[in-house]
Design a protein around this motif. Structure first.
Motif, short mmCIF file in Angstrom:
data_model
loop_
_atom_site.label_atom_id
_atom_site.label_comp_id
_atom_site.label_asym_id
_atom_site.label_seq_id
_atom_site.Cartn_x
_atom_site.Cartn_y
_atom_site.Cartn_z
N TYR A 279 11.28 16.20 -1.18
CA TYR A 279 11.31 14.66 -1.30
C TYR A 279 10.98 13.55 0.36
CZ TYR A 279 12.26 14.94 -6.25
OH TYR A 279 11.76 15.17 -7.58
N GLY A 280 10.56 13.59 1.11
CA GLY A 280 10.66 13.08 2.42
C GLY A 280 9.65 11.63 2.30
N ILE A 281 9.34 11.67 3.55
CA ILE A 281 8.67 10.31 4.38
C ILE A 281 8.31 11.05 5.85
CG2 ILE A 281 8.46 8.26 5.93
CD1 ILE A 281 10.72 7.48 3.68
N LYS A 282 6.70 10.59 6.04
CA LYS A 282 6.48 12.20 7.34
C LYS A 282 6.33 9.76 8.16
CE LYS A 282 4.84 15.94 6.00
NZ LYS A 282 6.37 16.58 6.27
N ALA A 283 5.87 10.22 9.03
CA ALA A 283 5.61 9.16 10.57
C ALA A 283 4.53 8.39 10.20
CB ALA A 283 5.47 10.05 11.47
N PHE A 284 3.02 8.86 9.32
CA PHE A 284 1.80 7.81 9.06
C PHE A 284 1.88 7.27 8.01
CE2 PHE A 284 1.06 10.20 12.95
CZ PHE A 284 0.87 9.66 14.09
N PRO A 285 2.77 6.81 7.58
CA PRO A 285 1.80 6.78 5.97
C PRO A 285 1.45 6.16 4.89
CG PRO A 285 3.66 4.05 7.18
CD PRO A 285 3.04 5.53 8.44
N LEU A 286 -0.22 6.66 5.50
CA LEU A 286 -1.39 6.27 4.90
C LEU A 286 -2.10 6.96 3.92
CD1 LEU A 286 -3.13 4.31 8.18
CD2 LEU A 286 -2.08 3.50 6.46
N GLY A 287 -1.30 7.80 3.52
CA GLY A 287 -1.12 8.30 2.78
C GLY A 287 -0.73 9.35 1.60
N GLY A 288 -0.21 10.47 1.05
CA GLY A 288 0.94 11.32 0.58
C GLY A 288 0.27 12.73 0.22
N LEU B 286 0.77 -1.38 -0.31
CA LEU B 286 0.27 -0.25 -0.37
C LEU B 286 1.00 0.83 -0.44
CD1 LEU B 286 -3.18 -1.06 2.61
CD2 LEU B 286 -3.05 -0.54 -0.17
N ALA B 287 1.29 1.10 1.41
CA ALA B 287 3.02 2.67 0.81
C ALA B 287 3.79 3.45 -0.66
CB ALA B 287 3.83 2.25 1.74
N VAL B 288 3.89 1.14 -1.17
CA VAL B 288 4.57 1.83 -2.88
C VAL B 288 3.05 2.19 -3.73
CG1 VAL B 288 5.39 0.85 -4.24
CG2 VAL B 288 6.11 0.44 -2.33
N SER B 289 1.91 1.79 -3.18
CA SER B 289 1.43 2.34 -4.59
C SER B 289 0.96 4.07 -3.94
CB SER B 289 0.15 1.12 -4.40
OG SER B 289 0.33 0.38 -4.55
N PHE C 103 5.51 14.35 -0.82
CA PHE C 103 6.30 13.19 0.64
C PHE C 103 5.14 12.65 0.61
CE2 PHE C 103 8.37 16.88 2.32
CZ PHE C 103 9.22 16.84 3.09
N VAL C 104 5.60 10.68 0.66
CA VAL C 104 4.84 9.87 1.26
C VAL C 104 4.57 9.73 2.85
CG1 VAL C 104 4.97 7.74 1.16
CG2 VAL C 104 6.10 8.44 -0.35
N GLY C 105 2.97 9.88 3.19
CA GLY C 105 2.69 10.04 4.24
C GLY C 105 2.12 11.10 5.61
N PHE C 106 1.59 11.55 6.61
CA PHE C 106 1.68 12.17 7.16
C PHE C 106 2.00 13.54 8.24
CE2 PHE C 106 -1.95 11.45 3.72
CZ PHE C 106 -1.92 12.85 3.38
N SER D 52 -10.27 -0.96 6.88
CA SER D 52 -9.10 0.23 6.39
C SER D 52 -8.07 -1.21 6.11
CB SER D 52 -8.88 1.08 8.10
OG SER D 52 -8.87 -0.06 9.37
N PRO D 53 -7.00 -0.12 6.30
CA PRO D 53 -6.03 -0.32 6.00
C PRO D 53 -5.14 -1.42 7.04
CG PRO D 53 -5.31 1.28 5.08
CD PRO D 53 -6.31 1.37 5.66
N VAL D 54 -5.96 -1.24 8.31
CA VAL D 54 -5.56 -1.92 9.36
C VAL D 54 -6.24 -3.24 9.43
CG1 VAL D 54 -5.97 -2.00 11.87
CG2 VAL D 54 -5.19 -0.19 10.94
N GLY D 55 -7.46 -3.20 9.62
CA GLY D 55 -7.76 -4.22 8.87
C GLY D 55 -7.78 -5.31 8.02
N ALA D 56 -7.37 -4.60 6.50
CA ALA D 56 -6.68 -5.16 5.90
C ALA D 56 -5.68 -6.10 5.30
CB ALA D 56 -6.00 -4.30 4.01
N SER D 57 -4.65 -4.92 6.20
CA SER D 57 -3.46 -5.66 6.62
C SER D 57 -3.30 -7.13 7.92
CB SER D 57 -2.47 -5.16 8.01
OG SER D 57 -2.77 -4.63 8.74
N ARG D 58 -4.84 -7.65 9.03
CA ARG D 58 -4.65 -8.20 9.59
C ARG D 58 -5.58 -9.31 8.97
NH1 ARG D 58 -7.55 -6.68 15.63
NH2 ARG D 58 -7.34 -8.57 15.30
N VAL D 59 -6.51 -8.84 7.91
CA VAL D 59 -7.07 -10.08 6.66
C VAL D 59 -5.07 -10.82 6.13
CG1 VAL D 59 -8.59 -10.93 4.67
CG2 VAL D 59 -9.20 -9.67 6.51
N ALA D 60 -4.56 -9.67 5.59
CA ALA D 60 -3.57 -10.60 5.40
C ALA D 60 -2.72 -12.23 5.83
CB ALA D 60 -2.79 -9.09 4.56
N GLY D 61 -2.76 -11.20 7.45
CA GLY D 61 -1.64 -12.25 8.23
C GLY D 61 -2.30 -12.99 8.91
#
Length: 434
Positions: free
Chosen positions: A62-71, A19-22, A45-48, A322-331
């Motif tokens: 160019y940079g990365i922020k603490a919460f990589p759930l957007g950009g 998701l982060a790469v996407s 920037f990737v993240g907020f 959310s990405p949290v739920g999707a990651s749990r299903v992937a796990g």
């Protein structure tokens, strides 16, 4: 630590990294054409949130922020100056709260714009260039989805149901009660009565040759509670058996939101992977696009279900995550002991492809602050200016998207609330695989 927790973590991390790469590529989809068209891009920037790392290359940070759930990509001059103002000079106040929002946004927009940047401001681009820049992000997500679908279907193949029996139900349970165990009150499944076993290959139904699972399913459903003569092969020997199918409430094949009373036998198919071609990839992505658009349309209704689930109601398997739920299903997928490595790769990759498809289509909704809102503004500018040319009237100039900022703030607030609710429910009442 045992292997299962490691596999669970691996699946969750792989999906979140995907998701982060996407997201990063989505923002590249905006930045690349903007730079090619000469607009000044000051930040990528990737993240907020808080900046974890950044570097400057030329005029862009160019940079990365603490919460990589957007950009985000910062393109100078997204908002045109107020009509009547001198170039680069924006009035600091105006009457009316909503109007003031637009003027405050303009002030912030032009605070760091130097006079030499004026020719490179985004609002000065031709309408079609603006549309390309804003459509670049969603298009990248759609391309990623297609590439991932193709990678799976052309190499592993599509999971296809065969007419070979994988499982035989012990009893007949309505689809609304799926997942529970059989009780003494439940009728014995017809397939159990007939003595069908895993490994049997069904070859005919009531004298008609069966070549696919879809044919068999539709024949069983159409049979109601009438007798059925079933031809099958077991250990290379052709056999037949006659049994009455029962009538059971099942999900409609043509409309997943409907339930209908149909014939029921009680067998599950063996799944195999069959490699496909690009035509299949395009067809499947087309079908999923239609389903995704319908899912987006039903999002308000589904969010009501999710909100109820936050207070203890049962969480539907088809509710948004959310990405949290999707990651749990992937796990759960990667840590399952009932699936092969191929199954795990297949399922997680298709999840990531489906998420990219959703993100791409969702961002095309013609409302600010989504990309579709900016695209709609650019298209309206093209129509308006074209109409003025036909009538030999003065060209009105760029569409002022600042007038829609109150809508953008309202939509942004709704999306924020939805995100918070989804994350909370994905923690306290997550979607789980059965």
């Amino acid at each position: 630590m045992s292997a299962t927790p490691w596999l669970y973590a691996l699946g969750a991390v792989v999906l979140l990294l995907g998701l982060a790469v996407s997201i990063a590529l989505h923002e590249v989809g905006h930045m690349y054409p903007a730079k090619k068209f000469g607009a000044k891009v000051t930040q990528y920037f990737v993240g907020f949130g808080r900046t974890l790392w950044s570097t400057r290359r030329g005029e862009t940070e160019y940079g990365i922020k603490a919460f990589p759930l957007g950009g985000f990509v910062k393109i100078q001059g997204m908002l045109p100056p107020n009509p009547g103002d001198e170039p680069g000079v924006v009035r600091k106040s105006n009457t009316g709260m909503l109007t003031q929002l637009a003027f405050d946004a303009r002030s912030a927009e032009y605070e760091h714009v130097a006079p030499e940047d004026e020719p490179r401001l985004f609002y000065r681009l031709a309408w079609w260039k603006k549309a390309i820049v804003m459509a670049g992000g969603p298009v990248v997500n759609l391309v990623i989805a297609f590439v991932l679908f193709a990678a799976v279907f052309l190499t592993i193949g599509a999971s296809t149901a065969t007419t070979t029996v994988d499982s035989v139900s012990d009893c007949a349970i309505p689809s609304s009660e799926a997942g529970r165990t059989c009780t003494d009150e439940d009728p014995v499944a017809p397939a159990k009565q007939a003595g069908l076993e895993p490994g049997d290959t069904i070859t005919s139904f009531n004298g008609d040759e069966i070549s696919s699972w879809d044919e068999l399913t539709r024949a069983i459903r159409a049979n109601g509670d009438a007798p059925a003569t079933i031809g099958y092969e077991r250990d290379g020997t052709a056999q037949t058996v006659t049994v009455n199918t029962s009538v059971l409430a099942r999900t409609s094949l043509d409309d997943p939101d409907k339930t209908e009373n149909v014939g029921f036998l009680g067998v599950g198919p063996t799944q195999v992977y069959e490699r496909q071609d690009l035509l299949f990839v395009a067809s499947t992505m087309g079908d999923m696009t239609v389903q995704t658009v319908k899912a987006i349309g039903s999002l308000p209704e589904k969010m009501v279900e999710v909100t109820k689930a936050a207070f203890g109601a049962e969480r539907g398997q088809d509710t948004p995550m959310s990405p949290v739920g999707a990651s749990r299903v992937a796990g759960e997928i990667t840590s399952s002991e009932l699936t092969t490595v191929t199954d795990k790769v297949y399922s997680v990759t298709l999840m990531l492809a489906s998420l990219n498809l959703f993100v791409g289509l969702f961002n095309l909704i013609p409302l600010l602050p989504l990309d579709g809102g900016h695209i709609a503004g650019a298209l309206w500018e093209g129509i308006r200016n074209g109409w003025a040319r036909l009538r030999r009237r003065p060209i009105p100039g760029p569409v002022d998207v600042a007038t829609m900022l109150p809508v953008a703030y309202a939509v942004g607030a709704v999306l924020l609330v939805m995100g918070v609710i989804l994350v909370y429910v994905d923690i306290v009442n997550p979607v789980r695989l059965t």
